[in-house]
Scaffold this motif. Structure first.
Motif, PDB file in Angstrom:
ATOM      1  N   ARG A   1      -3.518  -0.202  -7.801  1.00  0.00           N
ATOM      2  CA  ARG A   1      -4.385   0.290  -6.709  1.00  0.00           C
ATOM      3  C   ARG A   1      -5.694  -0.494  -6.648  1.00  0.00           C
ATOM      4  N   ARG A   2      -6.242  -0.851  -7.803  1.00  0.00           N
ATOM      5  CA  ARG A   2      -7.504  -1.607  -7.834  1.00  0.00           C
ATOM      6  C   ARG A   2      -7.341  -3.016  -7.291  1.00  0.00           C
TER       7      ARG A   2
ATOM      8  N   ILE B   1       2.837   1.833  -3.344  1.00  0.00           N
ATOM      9  CA  ILE B   1       1.989   2.341  -4.426  1.00  0.00           C
ATOM     10  C   ILE B   1       1.557   3.773  -4.111  1.00  0.00           C
TER      11      ILE B   1
ATOM     12  N   ALA C   1       4.234   5.917  -5.094  1.00  0.00           N
ATOM     13  CA  ALA C   1       4.652   5.651  -6.476  1.00  0.00           C
ATOM     14  C   ALA C   1       6.095   5.147  -6.526  1.00  0.00           C
TER      15      ALA C   1
ATOM     16  N   ASP D   1       1.492   0.642 -14.302  1.00  0.00           N
ATOM     17  CA  ASP D   1       0.047   0.871 -14.296  1.00  0.00           C
ATOM     18  C   ASP D   1      -0.423   0.976 -12.842  1.00  0.00           C
ATOM     19  N   LEU D   2      -0.214   2.146 -12.264  1.00  0.00           N
ATOM     20  CA  LEU D   2      -0.551   2.349 -10.845  1.00  0.00           C
ATOM     21  C   LEU D   2      -2.048   2.234 -10.590  1.00  0.00           C
ATOM     22  N   GLU D   3      -2.857   2.612 -11.562  1.00  0.00           N
ATOM     23  CA  GLU D   3      -4.315   2.519 -11.399  1.00  0.00           C
ATOM     24  C   GLU D   3      -4.740   1.062 -11.175  1.00  0.00           C
ATOM     25  N   THR D   4      -4.245   0.159 -12.004  1.00  0.00           N
ATOM     26  CA  THR D   4      -4.569  -1.262 -11.845  1.00  0.00           C
ATOM     27  C   THR D   4      -4.000  -1.793 -10.536  1.00  0.00           C
TER      28      THR D   4
ATOM     29  N   ALA E   1       1.120  -5.241 -13.066  1.00  0.00           N
ATOM     30  CA  ALA E   1       0.731  -3.830 -13.134  1.00  0.00           C
ATOM     31  C   ALA E   1       1.910  -2.925 -12.788  1.00  0.00           C
TER      32      ALA E   1
ATOM     33  N   THR F   1       0.817  -1.208   0.000  1.00  0.00           N
ATOM     34  CA  THR F   1       0.000   0.000   0.000  1.00  0.00           C
ATOM     35  C   THR F   1       0.854   1.263   0.000  1.00  0.00           C
TER      36      THR F   1
END
Length: 126
Positions: free
Chosen positions: A101-102, A54, A57, A96-99, A91, A51
């Motif tokens: 995080r998901r 990410i 970053a 691909d930080l968005e993925t 990811a 966590t």
């Protein structure tokens, strides 16, 4: 390893044959149980590191902890969590930080379910 060929939710939380095999290889259940216990204890720290890496970053740190989670999950037989960690790892490798995080809530939920499964089916006092 072809775990990603299917959706992680169809994989078992814990494949106890992995730990059974380790017990047989070592001719002793003690080290396998200790490894499983250490895995359970260490999940919270690993998830926190996922966590925070990410959130900051920090892709090298995220990759490091994803590799650690995936390999230790594989070694303890946590097939579903290993697959989710591999998805997170992919990811991160593509930035691909968005993925990434998901996937985190799924990793947390699966990790907690895996802990309960290990505690109730493998680490129960004999």
């Amino acid at each position: 390893m072809m775990l990603l060929d299917c959706a992680p939710e169809v994989l078992p939380l814990v494949d106890l044959t992995v730990l059974s095999s380790l017990e047989q290889q070592l001719n002793d259940a003690g080290p396998a149980k200790a490894f499983a216990q250490d895995y359970v204890i260490g999940f919270g720290d690993r998830f926190l590191r996922l966590t925070s890496s990410i959130g900051n970053a920090d892709l090298p740190a995220a990759l490091d902890v994803a590799l650690s989670l995936r390999s230790s999950s594989t070694m303890v037989g946590a097939t579903r969590l290993s697959a989710l960690a591999a998805s997170f790892e992919s990811a991160v490798l593509t930035a691909d930080l968005e993925t990434a995080r998901r996937v985190l809530p799924e990793i947390e939920r699966c990790g907690l379910d895996t802990i309960r499964e290990l505690e109730s089916r493998y680490l129960v006092p004999a």
